[in-house]
Write an enzyme that holds these catalytic residues in place. Structure first.
Site, short mmCIF file in Angstrom:
data_model
loop_
_atom_site.label_atom_id
_atom_site.label_comp_id
_atom_site.label_asym_id
_atom_site.label_seq_id
_atom_site.Cartn_x
_atom_site.Cartn_y
_atom_site.Cartn_z
N GLU A 188 -11.65 -9.78 -12.13
CA GLU A 188 -12.14 -8.70 -11.26
C GLU A 188 -11.32 -7.45 -11.52
O GLU A 188 -10.14 -7.38 -11.18
CB GLU A 188 -12.01 -9.13 -9.78
CG GLU A 188 -12.41 -8.01 -8.82
CD GLU A 188 -12.10 -8.33 -7.34
OE1 GLU A 188 -11.90 -9.51 -7.00
OE2 GLU A 188 -12.05 -7.37 -6.55
N ARG A 227 -9.78 1.07 -8.59
CA ARG A 227 -8.76 1.68 -7.72
C ARG A 227 -7.90 2.69 -8.45
O ARG A 227 -7.00 3.26 -7.85
CB ARG A 227 -7.82 0.59 -7.17
CG ARG A 227 -8.49 -0.30 -6.19
CD ARG A 227 -7.51 -1.30 -5.60
NE ARG A 227 -8.28 -2.42 -5.08
CZ ARG A 227 -7.76 -3.53 -4.63
NH1 ARG A 227 -6.46 -3.71 -4.63
NH2 ARG A 227 -8.53 -4.48 -4.17
N LYS A 230 -16.93 -12.69 -0.10
CA LYS A 230 -15.47 -12.65 -0.19
C LYS A 230 -14.93 -12.64 1.24
O LYS A 230 -15.43 -11.88 2.07
CB LYS A 230 -15.07 -11.38 -0.94
CG LYS A 230 -13.59 -11.00 -0.85
CD LYS A 230 -13.29 -9.87 -1.82
CE LYS A 230 -11.91 -9.30 -1.60
NZ LYS A 230 -11.43 -8.51 -2.75
C1 3PG Z 1 -7.93 -7.64 -3.09
O1 3PG Z 1 -8.19 -6.57 -3.49
O2 3PG Z 1 -8.78 -8.53 -3.07
C2 3PG Z 1 -6.58 -7.86 -2.54
O3 3PG Z 1 -5.88 -6.66 -2.49
C3 3PG Z 1 -5.79 -8.84 -3.28
O4 3PG Z 1 -4.90 -9.28 -2.37
P1 3PG Z 1 -3.48 -9.83 -2.80
O5 3PG Z 1 -2.78 -8.69 -3.50
O6 3PG Z 1 -2.81 -10.22 -1.52
O7 3PG Z 1 -3.71 -10.97 -3.73
#
Ligand code: 3PG
Length: 215
Positions: A46, A50, A134
């Site tokens: 993914e 960002r 999700k």
């Molecule tokens: C996402 O974008 O799905 C989350 O920011 C990922 O979360 P994590 O950094 O706690 O794994």
């Protein structure tokens, strides 16, 4: 979302089990990072929208790492969705959803998992035909207990929890019957990407894939 798209998403998540959330800051990191992940047995990636180089990074991975299954994350609106389609992404993921985004995603050919954190979010997603979602932010929004509670009124829904998941708790989430896969940034930590520790990333992936299989 069409049944075919939904089935494709289910099959991608099921075969992946762990999905790294990539936030790529330097375009030159994109291809070596994707190769390191794929070498560790992690193919479903993914790439989040960002950073300024995110779209270019996804494009580079798609062109140069044929074994990677590249999706776009942090899809916040119909424009982001169109960007994912244009890039040739194989799936899309959002942290939450708006009615506009759900409508656009329902009409798109792109397999798409909207983000939900509450029963109301989930009802909105279901109203647009999405029953693979999700769960975000998974740990912070109540963890496995919350997921089990959601399974009561929504037994048909399958989840990819993300947020606060790492090497230690990933197998616990994966043992839940309604969890297809888990996502997270633990598979490609910022420090490792910054220092080009590709071998470290591959090793982390190998460990995580092994424990996901055992879960
Ligand atoms: C996402 O974008 O799905 C989350 O920011 C990922 O979360 P994590 O950094 O706690 O794994």
């Amino acid at each position: 979302m069409s049944t075919a798209n939904q089935e494709k998403l289910v099959s991608l998540f099921k075969s992946a089990r762990v999905v790294p959330v990539l936030t790529i800051h330097r375009i030159e990191d994109a291809v070596p990072l994707a190769r390191a992940l794929v070498s560790g047995g992690v193919r479903m990636l993914e790439v989040t929208l960002r950073t300024p180089v995110a779209a270019e990074a996804a494009k580079a991975i798609i062109a140069n790492v044929p074994d990677a299954v590249v999706g776009i994350g942090t899809i916040l609106n119909p424009d982001d969705l169109a960007c994912a389609e244009q890039l040739g992404a194989q799936f899309g993921i959002s942290p939450g959803a708006t009615p506009e985004l759900l409508k656009a995603a329902a009409a798109s050919h792109l397999p798409f998992a909207p983000g939900i954190a509450t029963a109301s979010d989930l009802m909105q997603a279901l109203a647009h035909g999405f029953d693979v979602v999700k769960f975000f932010p998974a740990e912070q929004a109540g963890g496995i207990k919350a997921l089990r509670a959601l399974a009561g009124p929504f037994p048909q829904v399958q989840f990819c929890p993300t947020g606060g998941i790492g090497e230690t708790n990933a197998p616990l989430w994966l043992a839940e019957p309604n969890v297809l896969a888990v996502g997270g940034s633990w598979l490609c930590q910022t420090a490792d990407v910054r220092s080009g520790n590709w071998a470290g990333i591959t090793a982390m992936c190998e460990r995580s894939v092994k424990s996901a299989k055992a879960a």
